[in-house]
Design an enzyme around this catalytic site. Structure first.
Site, PDB file in Angstrom:
ATOM      1  N   GLY A  69       0.819  -1.207   0.000  1.00 23.12           N
ATOM      2  CA  GLY A  69       0.000   0.000   0.000  1.00 23.12           C
ATOM      3  C   GLY A  69       0.854   1.258   0.000  1.00 23.12           C
ATOM      4  O   GLY A  69       0.543   2.233  -0.683  1.00 23.12           O
ATOM      5  N   ASN A 152      -6.948   4.796   9.164  1.00 25.13           N
ATOM      6  CA  ASN A 152      -6.515   3.579   9.856  1.00 25.13           C
ATOM      7  C   ASN A 152      -6.470   3.746  11.370  1.00 25.13           C
ATOM      8  O   ASN A 152      -6.708   2.795  12.107  1.00 25.13           O
ATOM      9  CB  ASN A 152      -5.136   3.147   9.343  1.00 25.13           C
ATOM     10  CG  ASN A 152      -4.135   4.280   9.339  1.00 25.13           C
ATOM     11  OD1 ASN A 152      -4.365   5.339   8.742  1.00 25.13           O
ATOM     12  ND2 ASN A 152      -3.032   4.080  10.025  1.00 25.13           N
ATOM     13  N   HIS A 202      -2.662  -7.049   2.602  1.00 27.61           N
ATOM     14  CA  HIS A 202      -2.628  -7.618   3.961  1.00 27.61           C
ATOM     15  C   HIS A 202      -3.648  -7.010   4.917  1.00 27.61           C
ATOM     16  O   HIS A 202      -3.795  -7.461   6.045  1.00 27.61           O
ATOM     17  CB  HIS A 202      -1.208  -7.577   4.543  1.00 27.61           C
ATOM     18  CG  HIS A 202      -0.745  -6.227   5.014  1.00 27.61           C
ATOM     19  ND1 HIS A 202      -0.744  -5.889   6.349  1.00 27.61           N
ATOM     20  CD2 HIS A 202      -0.252  -5.170   4.355  1.00 27.61           C
ATOM     21  CE1 HIS A 202      -0.244  -4.666   6.477  1.00 27.61           C
ATOM     22  NE2 HIS A 202       0.057  -4.209   5.278  1.00 27.61           N
ATOM     23  N   CYS A 326       3.593   4.602  16.572  1.00 22.80           N
ATOM     24  CA  CYS A 326       4.577   4.929  17.601  1.00 22.80           C
ATOM     25  C   CYS A 326       4.841   3.733  18.491  1.00 22.80           C
ATOM     26  O   CYS A 326       3.945   2.979  18.849  1.00 22.80           O
ATOM     27  CB  CYS A 326       4.183   6.162  18.403  1.00 22.80           C
ATOM     28  SG  CYS A 326       3.145   5.853  19.813  1.00 22.80           S
TER      29      CYS A 326
HETATM   30  C1  LIG Z   1      -1.616  -0.093   6.193  1.00 28.20           C
HETATM   31  C2  LIG Z   1      -1.859   1.200   5.512  1.00 28.20           C
HETATM   32  C3  LIG Z   1      -0.942   1.708   4.560  1.00 28.20           C
HETATM   33  C4  LIG Z   1       0.348   1.017   4.240  1.00 28.20           C
HETATM   34  O1  LIG Z   1       0.152  -0.196   3.578  1.00 28.20           O
HETATM   35  P1  LIG Z   1       1.354  -1.264   3.529  1.00 28.20           P
HETATM   36  O2  LIG Z   1       0.834  -2.312   2.599  1.00 28.20           O
HETATM   37  O3  LIG Z   1       1.515  -1.753   4.928  1.00 28.20           O
HETATM   38  O4  LIG Z   1       2.530  -0.552   3.012  1.00 28.20           O
HETATM   39  C5  LIG Z   1      -1.243   2.900   3.944  1.00 28.20           C
HETATM   40  N1  LIG Z   1      -2.370   3.567   4.228  1.00 28.20           N
HETATM   41  C6  LIG Z   1      -3.268   3.121   5.119  1.00 28.20           C
HETATM   42  C7  LIG Z   1      -4.509   3.908   5.372  1.00 28.20           C
HETATM   43  C8  LIG Z   1      -3.046   1.918   5.789  1.00 28.20           C
HETATM   44  O5  LIG Z   1      -3.932   1.485   6.685  1.00 28.20           O
END
Ligand SMILES: *Cc1c(COP(=O)(O)O)cnc(C)c1O
Length: 387
Positions: A69, A152, A202, A326
């Site tokens: 992501g 998130n 994931h 954090c």
């Molecule tokens: C987890 C997350 C990401 C990062 O994704 P990864 O696959 O862990 O690099 C980016 N943005 C949001 C909102 C996420 O929850």
């Protein structure tokens, strides 16, 4: 141990793993090879692309697989930011104060090293970006606007469709980080009206280390990884075939089971919110009370060290999160919690509880019994320390 951290990551669905396995062994070919090994691998990637496109309601050649992501966010902001500036001279980036670091740190880097200017959109006390704020801030120098679909840390869902409309009225590109949202919210890119949308497997029971970026046809973009011509020349590197297959299968299942999964997590989530706010004094919900992800609740407790509370919870058998990246030793509230305008004494005591397919009623009951005394204990320890 009971897992309440599905917003951080999810276990791989066994059906997804089954779909992936053959591509580690008998079907190990390089999709760019001409022979039959290559053809079979290429067919798997093509079929995965078609699956993802059909869920997003777009064309397969608008789907670009990435490594995560974060990479999708990077590619969208840096790639489209550079291309738009080249095309129109616009060099402002408009993004919110509550974005994931994959967006906010990329924007900061574009400002520091690439000569862009970032304008940070304020959010309200629930972490929401209002379309009117975008309307007010957007101008002819804006190259790209990026506002996340769902947060998130605090679960708040943004009015993406309305924001996209404003961007298009001004001829500005709109990107949304849907990495957290995709597990529960509809992701039809036509009805959302977005130009780019980031995903990561994931977060919806796919493997770590694979993501995708939807890029609307005709959107200018400079590749950030150069080399071979994979992914229509926009993302060099031999495709990770088993993970791409896993991404597509996880995404297909998520779309198919969206209603059931929501029905599984929402009532227990609502019960957690109700019980905690009622039983724990000086507690509040962070994020929006209703416009939030159905598996997500997040809280602030006054006078609590959030990291200490996580440690106590872990010792008691519960895996939760402070809602930020954090780590223990850094007691500062996250940028997102700070953006809500919470007093420091509250923002330090954050707790995120996120549910998923493995969550049972017994888990929730045990948690609700355990948490109130642990918050009390964390408060006592904080007071002792200050004496
Ligand atoms: C987890 C997350 C990401 C990062 O994704 P990864 O696959 O862990 O690099 C980016 N943005 C949001 C909102 C996420 O929850």
């Amino acid at each position: 141990m009971i897992y309440f951290d599905y917003a951080a990551t999810t276990p791989v669905d066994p059906r997804v793993l089954d779909a992936m396995l053959p591509y580690f062994s008998e079907m190990f070919g390089n999709p760019s090879s001409v022979h039959r090994y290559g053809q079979r691998a290429e067919a798997a990637v093509d079929s995965a692309r078609e699956t993802v496109a059909s869920v997003l309601n777009c064309r397969p050649d608008e789907i670009f697989f990435t490594s995560c992501g974060s990479e999708s966010d990077n590619l969208a902001l840096r790639g489209a930011g550079l291309a738009m500036r080249e095309k129109t001279g616009a060099n402002w980036l408009l993004t919110s104060r509550a974005e994931h670091h994959a967006v906010s740190k990329t924007a900061e880097q574009l400002e520091k090293h690439y000569g862009f200017q970032v304008e940070w959109l304020d959010v309200d006390e629930s972490g929401m970006v209002y379309p009117e704020m975008v309307e007010k801030a957007i101008c002819h120098d804006t190259a790209i606007v990026s506002v996340m679909y769902a947060n998130n840390e605090i679960g708040t869902i943004n009015p993406i469709r309305e924001i996209a409309e404003i961007c298009h009225e001004h001829g500005v590109l709109f990107h949304t980080d849907a990495v957290q949202a995709a597990a529960y919210l509809p992701v039809d890119v036509q009805s959302l009206g977005v130009d780019m949308l980031s995903l990561g497997a994931h977060k919806f029971y796919g493997p770590k280390g694979v993501g995708a970026l939807y890029i609307r046809q005709g959107t200018p973009l400079v590749p950030s990884q150069t080399g071979g011509g994979q992914e229509f020349g926009l993302r060099a590197g031999t495709q990770n075939v088993p993970f791409i297959v896993g991404f597509a299968e996880a995404f297909r299942l998520t779309n198919e089971e969206r209603v059931e999964r929501t029905a599984h997590v929402k009532p227990p989530r609502d019960r957690i919110v109700g019980t905690i706010l009622e039983e724990i004094p000086n507690s509040r919900l962070t994020g929006h009370p209703t416009d939030r992800l159905p598996n997500h609740c997040s809280f602030a407790f006054e006078g609590v060290d959030g990291n200490l509370l996580l440690t106590l919870l872990d010792a008691a058998g519960f895996a939760c999160s402070s809602g930020s990246a954090c780590k223990t030793g850094n007691p500062e509230p996250s940028d997102v919690l700070t953006s809500l305008g919470l007093p420091r004494e509250w923002a330090r005591g954050s707790l995120r509880v996120t549910l998923g397919v493995g969550t049972t009623l017994a888990d929730v009951n045990a948690f609700l019994k355990t948490l109130p005394p642990l918050v009390e204990q964390a408060r006592r320890l904080a007071t002792d320390k200050h004496r």
